[in-house]
Each structure stands twice: as C-alpha cells, then as structure tokens.
Design a protein around this motif. Structure first.
Motif, PDB file in Angstrom:
ATOM      1  N   ASP A  34       0.862  -1.176   0.000  1.00  0.00           N
ATOM      2  CA  ASP A  34       0.000   0.000   0.000  1.00  0.00           C
ATOM      3  C   ASP A  34       0.900   1.229   0.000  1.00  0.00           C
ATOM      4  O   ASP A  34       1.640   1.461   0.964  1.00  0.00           O
ATOM      5  CB  ASP A  34      -0.893  -0.034   1.241  1.00  0.00           C
ATOM      6  N   ASP A  35       0.836   2.032  -1.068  1.00  0.00           N
ATOM      7  CA  ASP A  35       1.685   3.222  -1.181  1.00  0.00           C
ATOM      8  C   ASP A  35       1.503   4.190  -0.024  1.00  0.00           C
ATOM      9  O   ASP A  35       2.423   4.911   0.341  1.00  0.00           O
ATOM     10  CB  ASP A  35       1.391   3.976  -2.482  1.00  0.00           C
ATOM     11  N   ALA A  36       0.310   4.228   0.547  1.00  0.00           N
ATOM     12  CA  ALA A  36       0.012   5.194   1.602  1.00  0.00           C
ATOM     13  C   ALA A  36       0.451   4.718   2.991  1.00  0.00           C
ATOM     14  O   ALA A  36       0.468   5.515   3.928  1.00  0.00           O
ATOM     15  CB  ALA A  36      -1.479   5.494   1.620  1.00  0.00           C
ATOM     16  N   GLU A  37       0.792   3.448   3.134  1.00  0.00           N
ATOM     17  CA  GLU A  37       1.168   2.924   4.448  1.00  0.00           C
ATOM     18  C   GLU A  37       2.637   3.195   4.738  1.00  0.00           C
ATOM     19  O   GLU A  37       3.520   2.846   3.951  1.00  0.00           O
ATOM     20  CB  GLU A  37       0.902   1.420   4.518  1.00  0.00           C
ATOM     21  N   ALA A  38       2.896   3.798   5.871  1.00  0.00           N
ATOM     22  CA  ALA A  38       4.269   4.068   6.294  1.00  0.00           C
ATOM     23  C   ALA A  38       4.949   2.769   6.699  1.00  0.00           C
ATOM     24  O   ALA A  38       4.307   1.839   7.197  1.00  0.00           O
ATOM     25  CB  ALA A  38       4.274   5.034   7.468  1.00  0.00           C
ATOM     26  N   CYS A  39       6.253   2.714   6.498  1.00  0.00           N
ATOM     27  CA  CYS A  39       7.014   1.533   6.919  1.00  0.00           C
ATOM     28  C   CYS A  39       6.872   1.314   8.418  1.00  0.00           C
ATOM     29  O   CYS A  39       6.784   0.168   8.872  1.00  0.00           O
ATOM     30  CB  CYS A  39       8.482   1.685   6.536  1.00  0.00           C
ATOM     31  N   SER A  40       6.841   2.385   9.181  1.00  0.00           N
ATOM     32  CA  SER A  40       6.700   2.238  10.632  1.00  0.00           C
ATOM     33  C   SER A  40       5.380   1.563  10.983  1.00  0.00           C
ATOM     34  O   SER A  40       5.327   0.733  11.894  1.00  0.00           O
ATOM     35  CB  SER A  40       6.807   3.600  11.325  1.00  0.00           C
ATOM     36  N   ALA A  41       4.320   1.866  10.248  1.00  0.00           N
ATOM     37  CA  ALA A  41       3.024   1.225  10.502  1.00  0.00           C
ATOM     38  C   ALA A  41       3.073  -0.249  10.123  1.00  0.00           C
ATOM     39  O   ALA A  41       2.569  -1.108  10.857  1.00  0.00           O
ATOM     40  CB  ALA A  41       1.919   1.932   9.719  1.00  0.00           C
ATOM     41  N   ALA A  42       3.680  -0.558   8.985  1.00  0.00           N
ATOM     42  CA  ALA A  42       3.784  -1.956   8.556  1.00  0.00           C
ATOM     43  C   ALA A  42       4.624  -2.757   9.537  1.00  0.00           C
ATOM     44  O   ALA A  42       4.261  -3.885   9.896  1.00  0.00           O
ATOM     45  CB  ALA A  42       4.383  -2.033   7.150  1.00  0.00           C
ATOM     46  N   LEU A  43       5.729  -2.194   9.989  1.00  0.00           N
ATOM     47  CA  LEU A  43       6.577  -2.898  10.941  1.00  0.00           C
ATOM     48  C   LEU A  43       5.912  -2.981  12.310  1.00  0.00           C
ATOM     49  O   LEU A  43       6.111  -3.950  13.047  1.00  0.00           O
ATOM     50  CB  LEU A  43       7.950  -2.232  11.037  1.00  0.00           C
ATOM     51  N   GLY A  44       5.111  -1.973  12.638  1.00  0.00           N
ATOM     52  CA  GLY A  44       4.403  -1.971  13.916  1.00  0.00           C
ATOM     53  C   GLY A  44       3.391  -3.089  14.049  1.00  0.00           C
ATOM     54  O   GLY A  44       3.109  -3.554  15.149  1.00  0.00           O
TER      55      GLY A  44
END
Length: 137
Positions: A34-44
């Motif tokens: 998802d282009d809008a998802e931050a890496c920090s959110a994905a890793l979180g």
C-alpha cells in the motif's frame, strides 16, 4: 572487518551475510503493498519480525522488459540481487538484499526503489521482509 559490518548495519546498507536468502525456512514477517502505508506502521503490526536480526528485504517492481537490465545494474550498486523475475512485459522484478531492518531504513529503501522504477518507466508494487520461521510456527 567487524567495524565495517557494524557501519553497514547502522547505515542500513546491504552486505550482511548472516542470512542466506535461499534458505527454505524463510517466511514473510512484514510487508506493505500500500503506497500510503508508512514503513513504521507496517513494521508496527508485524508480529513475527525480530528487529535485531537480519531480514531478506525484497522490493517488488514492475518495469518494461527493455529496462530490466539497467534497473538490475543500478540496484546491484546498493547490494541488491535479483530474487525473481517474470517473463512478461512489463516484467515483475523482485530485488532483494540482506540487512537489519528498521522503519527509517525501510522507508529510505522504499523511496530509492520508487525513484529507480520511475526513472525506468516502471513502478513499485510493494515490499516484504523475510526471516527464518520461528520454531512452532
């Protein structure tokens, strides 16, 4: 040699050889397509990711067939190997390298791959990170 390895890990650069990308027990522990998802959110929200252990970071790109070689050459300068590629046009290309992963370096690499793909008339589909499966999984 330890100093060089330490610096590479701190800078998020490839070159860590502690993990073989061809290991059969690797599983996806974090990802975002998802282009809008931050890496920090994905890793979180990554439940099985072990932050202080190396991952195989894979970027999934789609580029015109006549641009694949140029993309591979440029990515290799940053330590990326080709994990896989399709025989279609545009080509679905997976570029991968082993590194310690954190949100900052994930974001930087994601941005780098987006720029690389865009300069070659392609786009990035997403990224994922693999680590060995935890016992009992």
């Amino acid at each position: 040699m330890k100093v060089k390895s330490w610096w590479r890990r701190m800078l998020g650069r490839g070159g860590t050889t502690e993990l073989d990308p061809a290991r059969p027990d690797l599983v996806v522990v974090a990802s975002s397509f998802d282009d809008a998802e931050a890496c920090s959110a994905a890793l979180g929200k990554a439940l099985d990711w072990t932050p202080d252990h190396p991952v195989v970071l894979r970027h999934h790109l789609r580029v015109p067939a006549d641009r694949v070689n140029a993309v591979q050459v440029i990515a290799a300068q940053d330590g990326y190997d080709t994990g896989s590629r399709s025989d279609t046009d545009p080509v679905k290309l997976v570029l991968q390298r082993v590194q310690i992963l954190d949100a900052l370096h994930c974001s930087q690499e994601r941005s780098r791959m987006a720029g690389l793909a865009q300069r070659h008339d392609g786009d990035v589909l997403g990224w994922d990170a693999l680590q060995p499966a935890a016992p009992g999984r």
